[in-house]
Design a protein around this motif. Sequence first.
Motif, short mmCIF file in Angstrom:
data_model
loop_
_atom_site.label_atom_id
_atom_site.label_comp_id
_atom_site.label_asym_id
_atom_site.label_seq_id
_atom_site.Cartn_x
_atom_site.Cartn_y
_atom_site.Cartn_z
N VAL A 143 -33.88 30.55 -43.54
CA VAL A 143 -32.56 30.27 -44.10
C VAL A 143 -32.37 28.77 -44.31
CG1 VAL A 143 -30.08 30.30 -43.55
CG2 VAL A 143 -31.46 32.36 -43.22
N MET A 144 -32.74 27.97 -43.34
CA MET A 144 -32.55 26.53 -43.46
C MET A 144 -33.50 25.91 -44.49
SD MET A 144 -30.04 25.30 -41.66
CE MET A 144 -29.19 26.71 -42.40
N ALA A 145 -34.70 26.47 -44.62
CA ALA A 145 -35.63 25.95 -45.62
C ALA A 145 -35.20 26.32 -47.03
CB ALA A 145 -37.03 26.49 -45.34
N ALA A 146 -34.60 27.49 -47.19
CA ALA A 146 -34.19 27.95 -48.51
C ALA A 146 -32.92 27.26 -49.00
CB ALA A 146 -33.97 29.47 -48.49
N ALA A 147 -32.06 26.85 -48.08
CA ALA A 147 -30.77 26.27 -48.47
C ALA A 147 -30.94 24.81 -48.88
CB ALA A 147 -29.78 26.37 -47.32
N PRO A 148 -30.31 24.38 -49.98
CA PRO A 148 -30.28 22.96 -50.29
C PRO A 148 -29.52 22.21 -49.21
CG PRO A 148 -28.77 24.16 -51.70
CD PRO A 148 -29.55 25.18 -50.94
N ILE A 149 -29.85 20.97 -49.02
CA ILE A 149 -29.32 20.23 -47.88
C ILE A 149 -27.79 20.15 -47.91
CG2 ILE A 149 -29.44 17.94 -48.95
CD1 ILE A 149 -30.61 16.97 -46.22
N GLU A 150 -27.21 20.11 -49.12
CA GLU A 150 -25.75 20.01 -49.20
C GLU A 150 -25.06 21.34 -48.96
OE1 GLU A 150 -27.11 20.94 -53.40
OE2 GLU A 150 -27.83 19.83 -51.64
N ARG A 151 -25.83 22.44 -48.88
CA ARG A 151 -25.26 23.76 -48.62
C ARG A 151 -25.67 24.29 -47.24
NH1 ARG A 151 -21.33 26.12 -52.04
NH2 ARG A 151 -21.78 25.61 -54.21
N ALA A 152 -26.23 23.45 -46.41
CA ALA A 152 -26.76 23.92 -45.13
C ALA A 152 -25.67 24.47 -44.22
CB ALA A 152 -27.50 22.77 -44.42
N GLY A 153 -24.47 23.90 -44.27
CA GLY A 153 -23.40 24.40 -43.43
C GLY A 153 -22.99 25.81 -43.79
N ALA A 154 -22.79 26.06 -45.09
CA ALA A 154 -22.43 27.41 -45.53
C ALA A 154 -23.56 28.40 -45.25
CB ALA A 154 -22.09 27.40 -47.02
N ALA A 155 -24.81 27.95 -45.42
CA ALA A 155 -25.95 28.84 -45.16
C ALA A 155 -26.02 29.23 -43.69
CB ALA A 155 -27.25 28.15 -45.59
N SER A 156 -25.83 28.26 -42.79
CA SER A 156 -25.87 28.58 -41.37
C SER A 156 -24.68 29.47 -40.98
CB SER A 156 -25.86 27.30 -40.54
OG SER A 156 -24.67 26.56 -40.73
N ALA A 157 -23.54 29.28 -41.65
CA ALA A 157 -22.37 30.12 -41.37
C ALA A 157 -22.64 31.56 -41.78
CB ALA A 157 -21.15 29.57 -42.10
N LEU A 158 -23.32 31.75 -42.91
CA LEU A 158 -23.69 33.11 -43.34
C LEU A 158 -24.61 33.76 -42.31
CD1 LEU A 158 -24.35 32.82 -47.19
CD2 LEU A 158 -22.79 34.42 -46.06
N LEU A 159 -25.57 33.00 -41.82
CA LEU A 159 -26.50 33.52 -40.81
C LEU A 159 -25.74 33.94 -39.56
CD1 LEU A 159 -29.55 33.88 -40.00
CD2 LEU A 159 -29.38 31.59 -39.00
N GLU A 160 -24.82 33.10 -39.10
CA GLU A 160 -24.10 33.39 -37.86
C GLU A 160 -23.06 34.50 -38.06
OE1 GLU A 160 -22.82 29.45 -37.08
OE2 GLU A 160 -24.89 28.79 -36.79
N SER A 161 -22.49 34.61 -39.26
CA SER A 161 -21.59 35.73 -39.54
C SER A 161 -22.36 37.04 -39.49
CB SER A 161 -20.93 35.56 -40.91
OG SER A 161 -20.10 34.42 -40.94
N GLY A 162 -23.58 37.03 -40.03
CA GLY A 162 -24.43 38.21 -39.93
C GLY A 162 -24.76 38.56 -38.49
N THR A 163 -24.93 37.53 -37.66
CA THR A 163 -25.18 37.75 -36.24
C THR A 163 -24.01 38.49 -35.59
OG1 THR A 163 -26.61 35.81 -36.04
CG2 THR A 163 -25.54 36.60 -34.03
N GLU A 164 -22.79 38.02 -35.88
CA GLU A 164 -21.59 38.65 -35.31
C GLU A 164 -21.45 40.09 -35.79
OE1 GLU A 164 -19.46 37.36 -33.10
OE2 GLU A 164 -20.56 35.48 -32.98
N LEU A 165 -21.65 40.31 -37.08
CA LEU A 165 -21.48 41.66 -37.63
C LEU A 165 -22.58 42.59 -37.12
CD1 LEU A 165 -19.92 43.53 -39.47
CD2 LEU A 165 -21.29 42.73 -41.40
N GLY A 166 -23.82 42.10 -37.05
CA GLY A 166 -24.90 42.92 -36.54
C GLY A 166 -24.66 43.34 -35.10
N GLY A 167 -24.17 42.41 -34.27
CA GLY A 167 -23.87 42.76 -32.88
C GLY A 167 -22.77 43.79 -32.76
N ALA A 168 -21.71 43.61 -33.57
CA ALA A 168 -20.61 44.57 -33.53
C ALA A 168 -21.06 45.95 -33.98
CB ALA A 168 -19.46 44.08 -34.42
N LEU A 169 -21.87 46.01 -35.03
CA LEU A 169 -22.40 47.29 -35.50
C LEU A 169 -23.30 47.94 -34.45
CD1 LEU A 169 -23.23 46.48 -39.23
CD2 LEU A 169 -21.52 48.10 -38.42
N GLY A 170 -24.08 47.11 -33.77
CA GLY A 170 -24.95 47.65 -32.72
C GLY A 170 -24.16 48.32 -31.62
N MET A 171 -23.08 47.66 -31.17
CA MET A 171 -22.25 48.27 -30.13
C MET A 171 -21.63 49.57 -30.60
SD MET A 171 -20.32 45.15 -28.14
CE MET A 171 -19.58 44.44 -29.59
#
Length: 518
Positions: free
Chosen positions: A382-410
């Motif tokens: 994710v960090m390699a694919a994202a342009p440096i000026e979009r790294a914050g939004a890219a990491s936020a997408l990754l972490e949002s997926g983390t939250e949703l994946g955990g909630a779905l797992g439960m």
Amino acid sequence: MTARHSTARRPWLALTVLMLPLLLVSMDVSVLYFAVPFISQDLHPSSTQQLWIFDMYGFVLAGLLLTMGALGDRIGRRRLLLIGALGFGAASTLAAYSSSAGALIAARAVLGVAGATLMPSTLGMIRNLFTDERERGKAIAVWTAVTSGGIAVGPVLSGVLLEHFWWGSVFLINLPAMLLLLVLGPVLLPETPRLRGGRFDLLSALLSLATVLPLIYGVKELARNGFQPVPAAAIVAGLLVGLVFVRRQATHPHALIDLALVRSRGFGASIMMNMLGMFGLVGMAIFLTQYLQLVRGMSPLTAALWSVLPSVVVGGVAPLATVLGRRFGRALVIAGGFTVMAAGFALLAVVGAHSPLWMLLVAASLYASGGVGLMSQVSEVVMAAAPIERAGAASALLESGTELGGALGMAVLGSVGTAFYRPRIDAHLPADLPGAARGAVRDSLGGTEGVLAQLPEAVRGPVLAAARDAFCGGMQGAAVVTAALMVLGAAAALGLRRALAVGTAGSPKAAEQDEVLV
């Protein structure tokens, strides 16, 4: 030579500073596990307020990740990080000295807002600090290890603090680290490039919040209470607003999210694989906790201490995964992570009420190791694919997926466990068991513990033993399902080998963007 070494060390010193807020934000997800009973004695919350005291932080954090990640790209991630640190410290103080349940819920909400500024900023800044791909991989491995370690250590730290201090101490522990970040951050952390060209899209930010918050709420409530109209309606509403959000991102000239980047195979596949890994890890974590406390009869603190052992074992997995990824390719390491997770869940599928404790710990160590390894690698992609000026939004997408994946797992694995539990317990319930007690026993092992004293003494032992065996059957069924999903994840990673080999920054849309870096 000395100057060169000093320059080489500076990013790692900065990373050390970044790990302070990351550790505390991840710990705050779980730090209230033991504090809630003490809070209840002082603040006398209702049952609904007690749930919100625990859940408010995670809901607000998940809902604002996308907004704060995109905001950091526009105003500078260091600036947002320092604002968040100040807010996190202030909210921690308010939480510690709350005089009512409502005040504590409000403080937890502010903590969630501040936490949402910190998490994407830390990973996004790694993209700026480490321009060399190898060094960045090592830094992301550290980031992954600290994140997973903080969640595991939170309950233990909470238990230790509550042995010696009042419940507010679990919040005040945040203050020294935030103060250190505010002092050292301006010195060691460089400001990041910022996006220019148009105002921040506030409507998209509101739409993202209105998408993620109902989804996370609905999924968690379904996991907790089974099907109910309000959580189901929240999920539907979140999905509908999500469609509006995606459409706006496709048409707005200054969208929060670069949809071309999301559609790229490496980026999109990594988000989905991260979600799948968190689905298994978080979804099975509730079974591990209940097994230790309700089947093995451990106290909460003892159970938390045993739960930390797998985290100790996996401490070196993320750096090892980075080394293996360089040698054999990220796709093979991600597939290997899924395979190790599948092996751990397969072992968990044979753990029963009378199995030796080491079997459970080995199973947990295996699936935790596989999960940490694959998550470190997908974070790299994710960090390699994202342009440096979009790294914050890219990491936020990754972490949002983390939250949703955990909630779905439960939600999903909890339902699977219940589906296996009820037929097993029905076969062993005495025919003359009172209706209310029968309903509680059929509901869960926790419900059985709650009504045990109301049962005739002659049936308490058999009913409890039957409920424990039935719970283990539910855990085994959920483990089998999860193992099968992890095998599918491994196959998908191998099928996407070329897409996951991305190693240079750049969005597919980057050449078309007219935004100027400053």
